[in-house]
Design a protein around this motif. Structure first.
Motif, PDB file in Angstrom:
ATOM      1  N   PHE A 154      30.550  42.829  26.986  1.00  9.76           N
ATOM      2  CA  PHE A 154      31.357  41.653  26.499  1.00  9.76           C
ATOM      3  C   PHE A 154      31.858  40.654  27.684  1.00  9.76           C
ATOM      4  N   VAL A 155      33.197  40.428  27.662  1.00 11.45           N
ATOM      5  CA  VAL A 155      33.780  39.508  28.556  1.00 11.45           C
ATOM      6  C   VAL A 155      34.225  40.264  30.012  1.00 11.45           C
ATOM      7  N   VAL A 156      35.118  40.921  29.861  1.00 14.92           N
ATOM      8  CA  VAL A 156      35.608  41.697  30.879  1.00 14.92           C
ATOM      9  C   VAL A 156      34.625  42.421  31.875  1.00 14.92           C
ATOM     10  N   ASN A 157      34.196  43.427  31.447  1.00 15.98           N
ATOM     11  CA  ASN A 157      33.130  44.325  32.102  1.00 15.98           C
ATOM     12  C   ASN A 157      31.920  43.601  32.489  1.00 15.98           C
ATOM     13  N   ARG A 158      31.673  42.654  31.748  1.00 16.62           N
ATOM     14  CA  ARG A 158      30.340  41.746  32.071  1.00 16.62           C
ATOM     15  C   ARG A 158      30.729  40.909  33.583  1.00 16.62           C
ATOM     16  N   LEU A 159      31.864  40.624  33.553  1.00 13.78           N
ATOM     17  CA  LEU A 159      32.200  39.861  34.795  1.00 13.78           C
ATOM     18  C   LEU A 159      32.703  40.611  35.855  1.00 13.78           C
ATOM     19  N   LEU A 160      33.516  41.789  35.411  1.00 13.07           N
ATOM     20  CA  LEU A 160      34.137  42.849  36.371  1.00 13.07           C
ATOM     21  C   LEU A 160      33.158  43.531  36.994  1.00 13.07           C
ATOM     22  N   LEU A 161      32.299  44.312  36.338  1.00  9.44           N
ATOM     23  CA  LEU A 161      31.511  45.170  36.987  1.00  9.44           C
ATOM     24  C   LEU A 161      30.481  44.921  37.706  1.00  9.44           C
ATOM     25  N   PRO A 162      29.848  43.817  37.552  1.00  8.91           N
ATOM     26  CA  PRO A 162      28.850  43.160  38.659  1.00  8.91           C
ATOM     27  C   PRO A 162      29.637  43.020  40.062  1.00  8.91           C
ATOM     28  N   TYR A 163      30.862  42.417  39.990  1.00  8.67           N
ATOM     29  CA  TYR A 163      31.612  42.440  41.031  1.00  8.67           C
ATOM     30  C   TYR A 163      31.821  43.389  41.927  1.00  8.67           C
ATOM     31  N   LEU A 164      32.150  44.544  41.127  1.00  9.58           N
ATOM     32  CA  LEU A 164      32.499  45.893  41.836  1.00  9.58           C
ATOM     33  C   LEU A 164      31.213  46.572  42.395  1.00  9.58           C
ATOM     34  N   ASN A 165      30.068  46.384  41.726  1.00  7.35           N
ATOM     35  CA  ASN A 165      28.791  46.832  42.033  1.00  7.35           C
ATOM     36  C   ASN A 165      28.387  46.142  43.491  1.00  7.35           C
ATOM     37  N   HIS A 166      28.506  44.757  43.356  1.00 12.80           N
ATOM     38  CA  HIS A 166      28.308  43.740  44.476  1.00 12.80           C
ATOM     39  C   HIS A 166      28.976  44.287  45.847  1.00 12.80           C
ATOM     40  N   ALA A 167      30.276  44.629  45.719  1.00 12.25           N
ATOM     41  CA  ALA A 167      31.151  45.318  46.600  1.00 12.25           C
ATOM     42  C   ALA A 167      30.580  46.646  47.473  1.00 12.25           C
ATOM     43  N   ALA A 168      30.114  47.309  46.633  1.00 17.35           N
ATOM     44  CA  ALA A 168      29.425  48.393  47.062  1.00 17.35           C
ATOM     45  C   ALA A 168      28.235  48.267  47.941  1.00 17.35           C
ATOM     46  N   VAL A 169      27.502  47.130  47.305  1.00 11.31           N
ATOM     47  CA  VAL A 169      26.258  46.778  47.803  1.00 11.31           C
ATOM     48  C   VAL A 169      26.450  46.195  49.170  1.00 11.31           C
ATOM     49  N   LEU A 170      27.520  45.326  49.500  1.00 16.26           N
ATOM     50  CA  LEU A 170      27.987  44.831  50.555  1.00 16.26           C
ATOM     51  C   LEU A 170      28.200  46.007  51.887  1.00 16.26           C
ATOM     52  N   MET A 171      29.107  46.989  51.188  1.00 13.14           N
ATOM     53  CA  MET A 171      29.441  48.049  52.115  1.00 13.14           C
ATOM     54  C   MET A 171      28.190  48.829  52.689  1.00 13.14           C
ATOM     55  N   GLU A 172      27.162  49.025  51.574  1.00 10.48           N
ATOM     56  CA  GLU A 172      25.837  49.696  52.090  1.00 10.48           C
ATOM     57  C   GLU A 172      25.238  49.007  53.025  1.00 10.48           C
ATOM     58  N   GLN A 173      25.119  47.694  52.935  1.00 14.53           N
ATOM     59  CA  GLN A 173      24.641  46.829  53.875  1.00 14.53           C
ATOM     60  C   GLN A 173      25.194  46.545  55.189  1.00 14.53           C
ATOM     61  N   ARG A 219      27.293  37.058  57.838  1.00 21.63           N
ATOM     62  CA  ARG A 219      26.485  36.751  56.645  1.00 21.63           C
ATOM     63  C   ARG A 219      27.135  35.645  56.119  1.00 21.63           C
ATOM     64  N   ALA A 220      26.346  35.009  55.108  1.00 23.92           N
ATOM     65  CA  ALA A 220      26.631  33.959  54.200  1.00 23.92           C
ATOM     66  C   ALA A 220      28.018  34.590  53.265  1.00 23.92           C
ATOM     67  N   GLY A 221      29.135  33.836  53.289  1.00 21.45           N
ATOM     68  CA  GLY A 221      30.122  34.121  52.374  1.00 21.45           C
ATOM     69  C   GLY A 221      31.176  34.973  52.991  1.00 21.45           C
ATOM     70  N   PHE A 222      30.704  35.824  54.264  1.00 21.21           N
ATOM     71  CA  PHE A 222      31.486  36.884  54.784  1.00 21.21           C
ATOM     72  C   PHE A 222      31.840  37.778  53.619  1.00 21.21           C
ATOM     73  N   VAL A 223      33.154  38.048  53.511  1.00 19.45           N
ATOM     74  CA  VAL A 223      33.336  39.059  52.339  1.00 19.45           C
ATOM     75  C   VAL A 223      33.865  38.350  50.962  1.00 19.45           C
ATOM     76  N   VAL A 224      35.188  37.635  51.491  1.00 19.98           N
ATOM     77  CA  VAL A 224      35.766  37.370  50.056  1.00 19.98           C
ATOM     78  C   VAL A 224      34.777  36.322  49.333  1.00 19.98           C
ATOM     79  N   ASP A 225      34.265  35.237  49.904  1.00 22.38           N
ATOM     80  CA  ASP A 225      33.657  34.304  49.147  1.00 22.38           C
ATOM     81  C   ASP A 225      32.337  34.894  48.640  1.00 22.38           C
ATOM     82  N   ALA A 226      31.702  35.773  49.500  1.00 22.56           N
ATOM     83  CA  ALA A 226      30.552  36.262  48.905  1.00 22.56           C
ATOM     84  C   ALA A 226      30.644  37.357  47.749  1.00 22.56           C
ATOM     85  N   LEU A 227      31.762  37.736  47.494  1.00 21.77           N
ATOM     86  CA  LEU A 227      32.164  38.580  46.220  1.00 21.77           C
ATOM     87  C   LEU A 227      32.905  37.559  45.260  1.00 21.77           C
TER      88      LEU A 227
END
Length: 482
Positions: free
Chosen positions: A187-206, A390-398
Motif C-alpha cells: 500500500f503506501v506506508v509499508n511500500r515506502l517504509l520497508l525498502p528504506y529499512l531493508n536498504h539500511a540493513a544492506v548498507l550495514m552488511e556492505q 560512498r555516495a550519499g554516505f549514510v543519511v542521504d543514501a537512505l
C-alpha cells in the motif's frame, strides 16, 4: 451505507485493538476467536488496553465500562450473520485469509462488507475467494490501533463504487485519517517504509557504517523517531521479512529482496523485541574509548570556517601542518585526498541536521585520523557517525531513494501527494511527509544526490524519477497540487 454492528475475526493484539476502536466509536462489536483459550487472551488484550487508556487519562473509567459492554466475544462465526461489516485480523498468510473470507461469504448477509486488515497481501486475491468481490475492501489499521490515527482504505479494480466512500466516512467516525490507495503490495506506508529499512540493513552488511551509527544518523541527523534497526526490532524481523518478500514477488526489484542479514536473523528466530533479541539485545555496553591526542587541525571546503571557529573556541589550534585535516564533504572525499602529500590525515565531514557529523574515511585515511576527527566532533557537541566514502554516505543514501520512491508512487497515479504525506506522518510518526521533506531539502539537491547514487551503484531505482528531473529542469521548487 450504515455500519452499526461490526465483526472482528482474530483477537490478537491487532484485532483486539481494532475491536476497541470500533467500540470506542459507538458501534456494537462481535469479536470472534478460534477457541476458548484464544478468546480469553483476546479479552485480556481488551481489558489491559482500555485500562491503560484510563490510567493515562485518555478514557474515563465509566466510558471504559461502556466500551467493553459494546463488545460481545464468541467462538462461533455464525454470530456474524447480521453484521454490517466484518474485519479479519488473522495472521498474514494468504491461504488462511482466503479460506476465512470464503467462509464469511457463506455466513454474512449479501450486503455485508468484508474487510481485510492485511498490511501487504493482495486484497484482490482475497476478494476473489468470495462470491462478493465488489463488497471486499482493505482496511489497514496501524499498531496500536487505538492510538495510531491512520487507516489505509484499499480499493481493488472490482470494489463497488459505494464501498470506498463508506469506509472513508467510517474511518472519520472512528477518529482516523483515511488514505485511499490502490491494491499494490505494501500500500503506501509499508511500500515506502520497508525498502528504506531493508536498504539500511544492506548498507550495514556492505560495511558502509555500523548498526549504531546508522541508527544515530537517521534518528538524530534526519530527525526520524527511531533508527531503522530500532524500528525493525519493534516491527518484528519476521514481519519485515514477510513484507519484503511480498514486495519482491510483485515488483521483482532487487532492492525489495530481503537483506541476507534479515533472513539469517529470522532463521535463527531472533525476531526483535518479541523474542528479546534481534538487531539489538543481549550485548555488553561498549566502553567509552579514550580521548585522542589531537592538538592541531585544519578545515577545508564550504562551511569549514564555521566548524573551525567552533573547534577553536573549544581550545584546538588551526594549523597549516595539522594532526588531522577535515574536509567538508561535497563529493567523494578520495578526490580531495589524492591531491595531498599525506592523504592519510584527511577525513571527510558532513554535518546533518545540526546534531550529527558523518565522519568519512577513505581507503587512504588512517585509523588514527578517523578517531581524532570523531573525537573533535564530540567536543563541539556533534554526534560522530563513522562511515565509508560512498555516495550519499549514510543519511542521504537512505533518505533520497525513499523520497524518490514517493515521487514514483505519485507519478504513477497511485495516491495523491497530500495523502502520501499524511500516511507517512501518521503511520510512521515522521515529522514531515516525503514531499514536504523534498521541498525542504530542495528538489535540485535531491535530484543531484540521486544522480550520484545511481552513478556509483547503478541501481535503476536510484535514477531520479522523471517528474523530479523535469521539475528541476523547469526551475520549479514545489510539486504541483490540485
Amino acid at each position: 451505507m450504515a455500519f452499526e454492528m461490526v465483526g472482528v475475526v482474530g483477537l490478537g493484539t491487532m484485532g483486539a485493538g481494532i475491536a476497541e476502536v470500533f467500540a470506542r466509536g459507538g458501534l456494537r462489536v462481535i469479536g470472534v476467536e478460534a477457541d476458548a483459550d484464544a478468546l480469553a487472551r483476546g479479552r485480556g488484550h481488551l481489558e489491559r488496553s482500555t485500562q491503560r487508556a484510563v490510567d493515562r487519562g485518555k478514557l474515563a473509567a465509566g466510558d471504559r465500562d461502556e466500551v467493553l459492554g459494546r463488545i460481545t466475544l464468541t467462538t462461533s462465526r455464525e454470530d456474524l450473520r447480521e453484521a454490517d461489516l466484518v474485519v479479519e485480523a488473522i495472521p498474514e498468510v494468504l491461504g488462511y485469509k482466503t479460506a476465512l473470507m470464503n467462509d464469511l461469504d457463506g455466513i454474512c448477509k449479501p450486503e455485508t462488507v468484508l474487510a481485510t486488515n492485511t498490511s501487504s497481501l493482495s486484497v484482490t486475491a482475497i476478494a476473489a475467494a468470495t462470491g462478493r468481490p465488489g463488497r471486499v475492501v482493505g482496511l489497514h489499521f496501524f499498531n496500536p490501533a487505538p492510538v495510531m490515527r491512520l487507516a489505509e482504505v484499499v480499493r481493488t479494480v472490482v470494489t463497488d463504487d459505494d464501498v470506498v466512500p463508506a469506509m472513508r466516512e467510517l474511518a472519520v467516525r472512528l477518529g482516523k485519517t483515511a488514505v485511499v490507495v490502490g491494491d499494490r503490495a505494501g500500500f503506501v506506508v509499508n511500500r515506502l517504509l520497508l525498502p528504506y529499512l531493508n536498504h539500511a540493513a544492506v548498507l550495514m552488511e556492505q560495511g558502509v557504517a555500523g548498526r549504531d551509527d546508522i541508527d544515530a544518523a537517521m534518528r538524530d541527523g534526519a530527525g526520524l523517531p527511531m533508527g531503522p534497526f530500532q524500528l525493525l526490532d519493534l516491527i518484528g524481523l519476521d514481519t519485515a521479512y514477510e513484507i519484503m518478500g511480498v514486495l519482491f514477488d510483485e515488483t521483482r526489484d532487487r532492492r525489495h529482496a530481503p537483506a541476507p542479514v534479515l533472513r539469517e536473523l529470522v532463521s535463527a528466530r531472533l525476531l526483535g523485541r518479541k523474542s528479546g533479541r534481534g538487531f539489538y539485545g543481549d550485548e555488553p555496553r561498549p566502553h567509552e574509548p579514550a580521548k585522542s591526542s589531537v592538538i592541531t587541525f585544519d578545515v577545508a571546503g564550504q562551511g569549514g570556517d564555521e566548524l573551525a571557529e567552533r573547534l577553536g573556541t573549544a581550545g584546538f589550534k588551526r594549523s597549516a601542518e595539522p594532526d588531522v585535516l577535515l574536509r567538508m564533504a561535497d563529493r567523494p572525499v578520495i578526490e580531495h585526498a589524492v591531491q595531498l602529500s599525506d592523504p592519510s590525515r584527511l577525513v571527510g565531514v558532513h554535518v546533518v541536521g545540526g546534531r550529527v557529523a558523518e565522519v568519512v574515511s577513505t581507503v587512504l585515511t588512517s585509523p588514527e585520523a578517523a578517531f581524532a576527527a570523531a573525537d573533535l566532533m564530540k567536543v563541539i557537541g556533534l554526534a560522530p557517525v563513522a562511515c565509508k566514502d560512498r555516495a550519499g554516505f549514510v543519511v542521504d543514501a537512505l533518505l533520497y531513494p525513499y523520497l524518490n520512491d514517493a515521487v514514483r508512487m505519485y507519478e504513477s497515479g497511485y495516491a495523491p501527494i497530500d495523502e502520501i504525506d499524511s500516511a507517512m506522518r501518521l503511520g510512521c510518526g515522521y515529522p514531515a511527509g516525503p514531499f514536504e521533506t523534498l521541498e525542504s531539502v530542495g528538489l535540485d539537491v535531491v535530484r543531484d544526490g540521486l544522480r550520484a547514487l545511481y552513478a556509483e551503484y547503478r541501481e535503476p531505482a536510484f535514477a531520479p524519477a522523471p517528474l523530479l528531473d523535469q521539475l528541476v529542469t523547469a526551475g520549479v521548487r514545489t510539486f504541483p497540487r490540485p
